[in-house]
Design a protein around this motif. Structure first.
Motif, mmCIF file in Angstrom:
data_model
loop_
_atom_site.group_PDB
_atom_site.id
_atom_site.type_symbol
_atom_site.label_atom_id
_atom_site.label_comp_id
_atom_site.label_asym_id
_atom_site.label_seq_id
_atom_site.Cartn_x
_atom_site.Cartn_y
_atom_site.Cartn_z
ATOM 1 N N ALA A 117 0.811 -1.216 0.000
ATOM 2 C CA ALA A 117 0.000 0.000 0.000
ATOM 3 C C ALA A 117 0.845 1.267 0.000
ATOM 4 C CB ALA A 117 -0.927 -0.008 1.212
ATOM 5 N N GLY A 118 2.153 1.115 0.112
ATOM 6 C CA GLY A 118 3.035 2.281 0.172
ATOM 7 C C GLY A 118 3.040 2.961 1.522
ATOM 8 N N ASP A 119 2.629 2.240 2.570
ATOM 9 C CA ASP A 119 2.543 2.831 3.906
ATOM 10 C C ASP A 119 3.830 2.652 4.709
ATOM 11 O OD1 ASP A 119 -0.067 3.619 3.437
ATOM 12 O OD2 ASP A 119 -0.923 1.752 4.244
ATOM 13 N N ILE A 120 4.771 1.874 4.188
ATOM 14 C CA ILE A 120 6.047 1.692 4.862
ATOM 15 C C ILE A 120 7.132 1.531 3.805
ATOM 16 C CG2 ILE A 120 5.771 -0.827 5.097
ATOM 17 C CD1 ILE A 120 7.226 -0.560 7.827
ATOM 18 N N VAL A 121 8.291 2.131 4.055
ATOM 19 C CA VAL A 121 9.416 2.082 3.116
ATOM 20 C C VAL A 121 10.691 1.744 3.884
ATOM 21 C CG1 VAL A 121 8.380 3.739 1.515
ATOM 22 C CG2 VAL A 121 9.855 4.570 3.380
ATOM 23 N N ASP A 156 22.707 1.595 8.824
ATOM 24 C CA ASP A 156 22.720 0.724 7.649
ATOM 25 C C ASP A 156 21.340 0.551 7.041
ATOM 26 O OD1 ASP A 156 25.525 0.076 7.656
ATOM 27 O OD2 ASP A 156 25.139 -1.090 9.460
ATOM 28 N N LEU A 157 20.309 0.463 7.889
ATOM 29 C CA LEU A 157 18.949 0.263 7.387
ATOM 30 C C LEU A 157 17.955 0.914 8.332
ATOM 31 C CD1 LEU A 157 16.914 -1.341 5.468
ATOM 32 C CD2 LEU A 157 16.896 -3.069 7.294
ATOM 33 N N VAL A 158 17.007 1.634 7.763
ATOM 34 C CA VAL A 158 15.877 2.143 8.539
ATOM 35 C C VAL A 158 14.599 1.804 7.790
ATOM 36 C CG1 VAL A 158 17.130 4.014 9.696
ATOM 37 C CG2 VAL A 158 16.050 4.444 7.469
ATOM 38 N N MET A 159 13.511 1.749 8.543
ATOM 39 C CA MET A 159 12.212 1.424 7.978
ATOM 40 C C MET A 159 11.155 2.250 8.699
ATOM 41 S SD MET A 159 10.535 -2.424 7.755
ATOM 42 C CE MET A 159 12.004 -3.113 7.003
ATOM 43 N N GLN A 216 5.354 5.216 -5.231
ATOM 44 C CA GLN A 216 4.667 4.615 -6.367
ATOM 45 C C GLN A 216 4.223 3.199 -6.037
ATOM 46 O OE1 GLN A 216 6.979 4.646 -9.934
ATOM 47 N NE2 GLN A 216 5.488 3.491 -11.136
ATOM 48 N N THR A 217 2.961 2.921 -6.284
ATOM 49 C CA THR A 217 2.415 1.572 -6.157
ATOM 50 C C THR A 217 1.577 1.281 -7.406
ATOM 51 O OG1 THR A 217 0.528 2.407 -4.925
ATOM 52 C CG2 THR A 217 2.356 1.566 -3.629
ATOM 53 N N PRO A 218 1.482 0.042 -7.884
ATOM 54 C CA PRO A 218 2.139 -1.129 -7.295
ATOM 55 C C PRO A 218 3.655 -1.065 -7.458
ATOM 56 C CG PRO A 218 1.170 -1.705 -9.399
ATOM 57 C CD PRO A 218 0.725 -0.299 -9.105
ATOM 58 N N LEU A 219 4.324 -1.808 -6.624
ATOM 59 C CA LEU A 219 5.781 -1.770 -6.600
ATOM 60 C C LEU A 219 6.356 -2.444 -7.839
ATOM 61 C CD1 LEU A 219 6.328 -2.735 -2.864
ATOM 62 C CD2 LEU A 219 6.295 -0.446 -3.858
ATOM 63 N N ASP A 220 7.444 -1.886 -8.307
ATOM 64 C CA ASP A 220 8.134 -2.446 -9.462
ATOM 65 C C ASP A 220 9.618 -2.525 -9.130
ATOM 66 O OD1 ASP A 220 8.929 -3.317 -11.916
ATOM 67 O OD2 ASP A 220 8.835 -1.343 -12.877
ATOM 68 N N GLY A 221 10.094 -3.711 -8.859
ATOM 69 C CA GLY A 221 11.496 -3.851 -8.500
ATOM 70 C C GLY A 221 11.767 -5.180 -7.828
ATOM 71 N N GLU A 222 12.999 -5.323 -7.349
ATOM 72 C CA GLU A 222 13.435 -6.587 -6.754
ATOM 73 C C GLU A 222 12.766 -6.851 -5.417
ATOM 74 O OE1 GLU A 222 17.627 -8.597 -5.184
ATOM 75 O OE2 GLU A 222 17.594 -6.561 -5.988
ATOM 76 N N ARG A 223 12.472 -5.794 -4.665
ATOM 77 C CA ARG A 223 12.005 -5.932 -3.293
ATOM 78 C C ARG A 223 10.519 -5.599 -3.192
ATOM 79 N NH1 ARG A 223 16.355 -5.098 -2.270
ATOM 80 N NH2 ARG A 223 16.804 -7.295 -1.898
ATOM 81 N N GLY A 224 9.833 -6.244 -2.264
ATOM 82 C CA GLY A 224 8.411 -6.003 -2.066
ATOM 83 C C GLY A 224 8.115 -4.794 -1.214
ATOM 84 N N MET A 225 9.053 -3.868 -1.134
ATOM 85 C CA MET A 225 8.895 -2.640 -0.368
ATOM 86 C C MET A 225 9.643 -1.532 -1.087
ATOM 87 S SD MET A 225 10.038 -1.794 3.599
ATOM 88 C CE MET A 225 9.062 -3.127 4.285
ATOM 89 N N ALA A 226 9.047 -0.351 -1.182
ATOM 90 C CA ALA A 226 9.689 0.762 -1.867
ATOM 91 C C ALA A 226 10.871 1.290 -1.050
ATOM 92 C CB ALA A 226 8.684 1.882 -2.105
ATOM 93 N N ASP A 236 13.043 7.706 1.728
ATOM 94 C CA ASP A 236 13.302 8.210 3.076
ATOM 95 C C ASP A 236 12.042 8.126 3.925
ATOM 96 O OD1 ASP A 236 15.874 8.769 2.376
ATOM 97 O OD2 ASP A 236 15.598 10.936 2.195
ATOM 98 N N PRO A 237 12.173 7.617 5.162
ATOM 99 C CA PRO A 237 11.009 7.545 6.051
ATOM 100 C C PRO A 237 10.775 8.862 6.778
ATOM 101 C CG PRO A 237 12.873 6.531 7.112
ATOM 102 C CD PRO A 237 13.357 6.977 5.758
ATOM 103 N N GLU A 238 9.534 9.116 7.106
ATOM 104 C CA GLU A 238 9.182 10.299 7.893
ATOM 105 C C GLU A 238 9.497 10.072 9.366
ATOM 106 O OE1 GLU A 238 5.383 13.256 7.959
ATOM 107 O OE2 GLU A 238 4.959 11.121 8.231
ATOM 108 N N GLU A 239 9.355 8.833 9.794
ATOM 109 C CA GLU A 239 9.606 8.432 11.185
ATOM 110 C C GLU A 239 10.302 7.079 11.151
ATOM 111 O OE1 GLU A 239 6.991 7.097 15.142
ATOM 112 O OE2 GLU A 239 5.993 7.769 13.317
ATOM 113 N N ILE A 240 11.204 6.835 12.103
ATOM 114 C CA ILE A 240 11.917 5.560 12.154
ATOM 115 C C ILE A 240 11.138 4.576 13.026
ATOM 116 C CG2 ILE A 240 14.085 4.398 12.676
ATOM 117 C CD1 ILE A 240 14.261 6.513 10.454
ATOM 118 N N TRP A 241 10.699 3.489 12.408
ATOM 119 C CA TRP A 241 10.066 2.411 13.151
ATOM 120 C C TRP A 241 11.070 1.296 13.472
ATOM 121 C CZ3 TRP A 241 4.781 1.410 10.209
ATOM 122 C CH2 TRP A 241 3.938 2.501 10.429
ATOM 123 N N LEU A 242 11.993 1.072 12.558
ATOM 124 C CA LEU A 242 12.989 0.018 12.734
ATOM 125 C C LEU A 242 14.329 0.535 12.230
ATOM 126 C CD1 LEU A 242 13.919 -2.962 13.220
ATOM 127 C CD2 LEU A 242 13.159 -3.456 10.887
#
Length: 256
Positions: free
Chosen positions: A60-64, A81-84, A92-102, A105-111
């Motif tokens: 849905a494009g709700d997490i990157v 190294d990695l943030v989510m 852009q959705t639907p996603l087009d690429g190797e990974r199932g997540m776009a 840059d995140p607005e807030e860091i969850w992980l």
């Protein structure tokens, strides 16, 4: 659907690395961040495989996710190294690429994930890595109190290692390496954990034990160690167990 987890994939990466490594003809170089980046991308794939809630949010494009991301400024910053987290804008959705997540840059860091390795000079490196992961968790929670913090550690158990930082043909011999690796694992088990609560402590650490000599001979193989002293399933530092810990935290705190 079959899935190969990141602990196995990083071994394949190390096996193939000679073809496109930095610098050329040196399979593993400690000053390259390519290995940690690959490990983090594999971790994203593992979480997407294990979590239906995460897949739905990503689709849905709700997490990157973003790599090599600077959190904070000045002396209280950390190149992560990695943030989510949720995106700053629309993706852009639907996603087009190797990974199932776009990737954005995140607005807030969850992980936030810090990927490290101990491939040689274990006695010195292990204390540095423990300090690194504790500092990482402290700084991340200073800027993002509710963020989930995780570390991934690649540990070499090969008895010999050819380091590009040493003179040619100066092969390092790791004495009592099984005992030393066992001690490193205990050090990472002993790091204070959040136990699911919002705190300044680390939320999880996954350790991957490999046998990697870095020698260029055709008979030198890189292997994933699955028997002891490598962590066993159910151990909190066992890689796939660690993936499950972070999955559960991510779902409970941000996706439920």
């Amino acid at each position: 659907m079959t899935h190969t987890y990141g602990d196995e994939r990083i071994v394949d990466y190390l096996r193939q690395e000679r073809e496109w490594s930095y610098p050329k003809d040196v399979p593993y170089h400690p000053r390259s961040d390519a290995h940690g980046g690959a490990q983090c991308r594999y971790f994203v794939d593992d979480l997407l495989y294990e979590s239906e809630l995460l897949r739905e949010a990503a689709e849905a494009g709700d997490i990157v996710y973003q790599e090599d991301y600077e959190v904070g400024e000045g002396g209280l910053s950390w190149n992560t190294d990695l943030v989510m987290g949720p995106p700053e804008g629309e993706v852009q959705t639907p996603l087009d690429g190797e990974r199932g997540m776009a990737q954005a840059d995140p607005e807030e860091i969850w992980l936030a994930v810090d990927a490290k390795s101990i491939m040689t000079e274990h006695q010195k490196a292990r204390r540095n890595r423990v300090r690194d992961i504790n500092s990482f968790a402290d700084i991340m929670h200073l800027h993002h109190e509710r963020a989930i913090t995780a570390g991934i550690l690649l540990i070499n158990i090969a008895e010999k290692f050819d380091s590009p930082l040493r003179d040619p043909d100066d092969i390092t011999e790791h004495r009592n390496v099984e005992r030393v690796v066992d001690e490193i694992l205990d050090m990472f088990r002993a790091i204070d954990r959040s136990d699911g609560e919002v705190s300044n402590n680390l939320d999880g650490a996954g350790c991957v034990v490999v046998e990697h000599t870095n020698l260029l001979g055709d008979d030198q193989q890189t292997n994933l160690l699955t028997e002891e002293p490598a962590p066993q399933p159910g151990d909190e530092v066992h890689y796939q167990t660690f993936v499950g810990i972070i999955r559960d935290l991510l779902e409970a705190r941000f996706l439920a």
